[in-house]
Design a protein around this motif. Structure first.
Motif, PDB file in Angstrom:
ATOM      1  N   LEU A  29      44.824  41.898  41.837  1.00 24.68           N
ATOM      2  CA  LEU A  29      44.207  42.587  42.974  1.00 24.68           C
ATOM      3  C   LEU A  29      42.719  42.254  43.069  1.00 24.68           C
ATOM      4  O   LEU A  29      42.189  42.015  44.155  1.00 24.68           O
ATOM      5  N   ALA A  30      42.047  42.241  41.916  1.00 20.40           N
ATOM      6  CA  ALA A  30      40.619  41.923  41.915  1.00 20.40           C
ATOM      7  C   ALA A  30      40.370  40.486  42.353  1.00 20.40           C
ATOM      8  O   ALA A  30      39.341  40.179  42.974  1.00 20.40           O
ATOM      9  N   ALA A  31      41.301  39.594  42.034  1.00 25.76           N
ATOM     10  CA  ALA A  31      41.143  38.188  42.409  1.00 25.76           C
ATOM     11  C   ALA A  31      41.119  38.007  43.920  1.00 25.76           C
ATOM     12  O   ALA A  31      40.550  37.031  44.429  1.00 25.76           O
ATOM     13  N   ALA A  32      41.742  38.930  44.636  1.00 25.53           N
ATOM     14  CA  ALA A  32      41.777  38.825  46.098  1.00 25.53           C
ATOM     15  C   ALA A  32      40.384  38.936  46.704  1.00 25.53           C
ATOM     16  O   ALA A  32      40.152  38.505  47.831  1.00 25.53           O
TER      17      ALA A  32
ATOM     18  N   VAL B  95      40.834  33.089  38.776  1.00 21.11           N
ATOM     19  CA  VAL B  95      40.288  31.934  39.494  1.00 21.11           C
ATOM     20  C   VAL B  95      41.415  31.134  40.138  1.00 21.11           C
ATOM     21  O   VAL B  95      41.318  30.716  41.302  1.00 21.11           O
ATOM     22  N   ALA B  96      42.501  30.920  39.405  1.00 27.12           N
ATOM     23  CA  ALA B  96      43.633  30.163  39.953  1.00 27.12           C
ATOM     24  C   ALA B  96      44.197  30.842  41.192  1.00 27.12           C
ATOM     25  O   ALA B  96      44.547  30.181  42.183  1.00 27.12           O
ATOM     26  N   LEU B  97      44.283  32.164  41.151  1.00 26.15           N
ATOM     27  CA  LEU B  97      44.806  32.903  42.296  1.00 26.15           C
ATOM     28  C   LEU B  97      43.809  32.897  43.453  1.00 26.15           C
ATOM     29  O   LEU B  97      44.189  32.699  44.622  1.00 26.15           O
ATOM     30  N   ALA B  98      42.531  33.057  43.141  1.00 23.98           N
ATOM     31  CA  ALA B  98      41.504  33.025  44.190  1.00 23.98           C
ATOM     32  C   ALA B  98      41.476  31.662  44.871  1.00 23.98           C
ATOM     33  O   ALA B  98      41.210  31.567  46.081  1.00 23.98           O
ATOM     34  N   TRP B  99      41.756  30.596  44.104  1.00 22.01           N
ATOM     35  CA  TRP B  99      41.789  29.256  44.703  1.00 22.01           C
ATOM     36  C   TRP B  99      42.871  29.169  45.775  1.00 22.01           C
ATOM     37  O   TRP B  99      42.636  28.662  46.875  1.00 22.01           O
ATOM     38  N   VAL B 100      44.071  29.662  45.478  1.00 17.03           N
ATOM     39  CA  VAL B 100      45.146  29.645  46.471  1.00 17.03           C
ATOM     40  C   VAL B 100      44.756  30.458  47.699  1.00 17.03           C
ATOM     41  O   VAL B 100      44.935  30.019  48.842  1.00 17.03           O
ATOM     42  N   LEU B 101      44.182  31.630  47.474  1.00 14.80           N
ATOM     43  CA  LEU B 101      43.814  32.496  48.589  1.00 14.80           C
ATOM     44  C   LEU B 101      42.658  31.923  49.408  1.00 14.80           C
ATOM     45  O   LEU B 101      42.443  32.339  50.549  1.00 14.80           O
TER      46      LEU B 101
ATOM     47  N   PRO C 164      52.085  36.504  43.521  1.00 14.12           N
ATOM     48  CA  PRO C 164      52.268  36.293  42.086  1.00 14.12           C
ATOM     49  C   PRO C 164      53.113  37.400  41.461  1.00 14.12           C
ATOM     50  O   PRO C 164      52.992  38.566  41.835  1.00 14.12           O
ATOM     51  N   LYS C 165      53.954  37.014  40.507  1.00 13.64           N
ATOM     52  CA  LYS C 165      54.686  38.023  39.747  1.00 13.64           C
ATOM     53  C   LYS C 165      53.764  38.566  38.662  1.00 13.64           C
ATOM     54  O   LYS C 165      53.054  37.806  38.003  1.00 13.64           O
ATOM     55  N   ALA C 166      53.779  39.871  38.475  1.00 16.02           N
ATOM     56  CA  ALA C 166      53.003  40.502  37.404  1.00 16.02           C
ATOM     57  C   ALA C 166      53.709  41.793  37.039  1.00 16.02           C
ATOM     58  O   ALA C 166      53.751  42.724  37.840  1.00 16.02           O
ATOM     59  N   ALA C 167      54.248  41.842  35.830  1.00 18.42           N
ATOM     60  CA  ALA C 167      54.970  43.038  35.397  1.00 18.42           C
ATOM     61  C   ALA C 167      54.060  44.015  34.665  1.00 18.42           C
ATOM     62  O   ALA C 167      54.327  45.214  34.634  1.00 18.42           O
ATOM     63  N   LYS C 168      52.978  43.515  34.062  1.00 14.18           N
ATOM     64  CA  LYS C 168      52.068  44.379  33.312  1.00 14.18           C
ATOM     65  C   LYS C 168      50.974  44.918  34.226  1.00 14.18           C
ATOM     66  O   LYS C 168      50.421  44.191  35.053  1.00 14.18           O
TER      67      LYS C 168
ATOM     68  N   GLY D  60      32.591  35.591  35.141  1.00 14.58           N
ATOM     69  CA  GLY D  60      32.943  36.718  34.286  1.00 14.58           C
ATOM     70  C   GLY D  60      34.309  37.285  34.593  1.00 14.58           C
ATOM     71  O   GLY D  60      34.531  38.496  34.509  1.00 14.58           O
ATOM     72  N   VAL D  61      35.238  36.381  34.952  1.00 15.10           N
ATOM     73  CA  VAL D  61      36.601  36.803  35.279  1.00 15.10           C
ATOM     74  C   VAL D  61      37.569  35.981  34.433  1.00 15.10           C
ATOM     75  O   VAL D  61      37.166  35.123  33.641  1.00 15.10           O
ATOM     76  N   SER D  62      38.860  36.212  34.604  1.00 12.58           N
ATOM     77  CA  SER D  62      39.860  35.448  33.861  1.00 12.58           C
ATOM     78  C   SER D  62      40.203  34.154  34.601  1.00 12.58           C
ATOM     79  O   SER D  62      40.002  34.034  35.818  1.00 12.58           O
ATOM     80  N   ALA D  63      40.743  33.189  33.852  1.00  9.51           N
ATOM     81  CA  ALA D  63      41.170  31.936  34.462  1.00  9.51           C
ATOM     82  C   ALA D  63      42.290  32.177  35.474  1.00  9.51           C
ATOM     83  O   ALA D  63      42.349  31.526  36.521  1.00  9.51           O
ATOM     84  N   ALA D  64      43.186  33.115  35.173  1.00  8.90           N
ATOM     85  CA  ALA D  64      44.269  33.425  36.109  1.00  8.90           C
ATOM     86  C   ALA D  64      43.709  33.928  37.439  1.00  8.90           C
ATOM     87  O   ALA D  64      44.233  33.588  38.513  1.00  8.90           O
TER      88      ALA D  64
END
Length: 285
Positions: free
Chosen positions: A254-257, A227-233, A242-246, A221-225
């Motif tokens: 932050l939640a992906a962490a 999951v991609a970030l959680a995989w690296v972590l 990761p860059k994030a301007a929005k 129930g999360v976004s694909a982005a």
């Protein structure tokens, strides 16, 4: 937020904010400052920038956002870990020191927490290392490290005395679709307890459109982005910027962490994006 340990033993957040692309357009400066300020307000405490980004513009953006956040009591200077980088063509013995002083002026700081050589260049590494140690001794830099160094480059660094706790980290391009560092670089770093700082961990947003990643995201129930970030972590010895301007993307990251991928998730992702079976050239952006 979990932390990772630099070779010196200092603990830093496992997730930070990258600022590549900020500070390039003077007309967008207020929006860029708001983006970094938003991240600080949300709780980001690791900020990565470089003199190359916007030719110093990103450092000015970060400096203004930090000054506002400190002035309004959002954080104290010691609460945030600031990283910047020296251009290789500036990385002579004298040039490194001068470049650092320029970066400090743009950032409005009396020291940076981590100063990196952006990639191997034409100046002897021994001269750059000597300058880094001079900056540490003068209190202008707390830790120093490198970026875009492969194993051969790091071995050369060891030969000129850059081993031990001195070189704190190596920042490289690492994502689910750029897994080259896993073959030899990441194991080499782990053996020396030198963490890998991953830039572009979501592959500049491309992994947000990946079908295999999206399938795993749907289970959680999360976004694909995320999951991609959680995989690296989830990789031992890796942290990410990761860059994030929005603001919405900053919140997602932050939640992906705290997202924990299961063994089945990881197996499905490995099938779609397999680990390298041979040495690959280090990817760079």
């Amino acid at each position: 937020m979990r932390t990772v340990s630099l070779r010196s033993g200092a603990r830093v957040p496992a997730l930070g904010l990258g600022t590549w692309g900020l500070g390039e357009d003077p007309g967008r400066r207020p929006a860029d400052v708001r983006a970094v300020r938003s991240a600080l307000d949300l709780g980001y405490r690791l900020i990565d920038t470089a003199e190359m980004y916007g030719e110093g513009g990103a450092e000015e953006v970060v400096g203004q956002a930090l000054a506002e956040a400190i002035r309004t009591g959002v954080l104290a200077r010691e609460d945030v870990f600031v990283v910047t980088k020296v251009y290789p063509h500036n990385a002579s013995r004298r040039g490194t020191v001068e470049a650092c002083e320029r970066s400090l002026r743009r950032l409005g700081l009396d020291h940076v927490d981590l100063y990196l050589l952006h990639w191997p260049g034409q100046h002897p590494l021994a001269h750059t290392v000597a300058a880094m140690r001079e900056l540490v001794g003068a209190g202008r830099v707390s830790h120093w490290g490198v970026s875009n160094f492969d194993v051969d480059d790091l071995r050369e660094l060891e030969e000129v005395g850059g081993d031990g706790p001195a070189c704190a980290t190596n920042q490289v391009y690492f994502s689910m679709t750029e897994r080259g560092p896993e073959f030899s670089l990441l194991p080499w770093l782990r053996d020396r307890r030198m963490p890998l700082m991953a830039y572009s961990p979501i592959d500049q947003g491309a992994l947000a459109q990946d079908d295999a990643v999206a399938a795993v995201a749907e289970r959680h129930g999360v976004s694909a982005a995320q999951v991609a970030l959680a995989w690296v972590l989830s990789r031992e010895g890796a942290f990410a910027i990761p860059k994030a301007a929005k603001e919405a993307h900053q919140r997602e990251n932050l939640a992906a962490a705290s997202l924990v991928l299961t063994e089945d998730d990881l197996a499905d992702l490995d099938e779609a994006h397999p680990a390298p079976r041979r040495k690959q050239p280090l990817a760079m952006l």
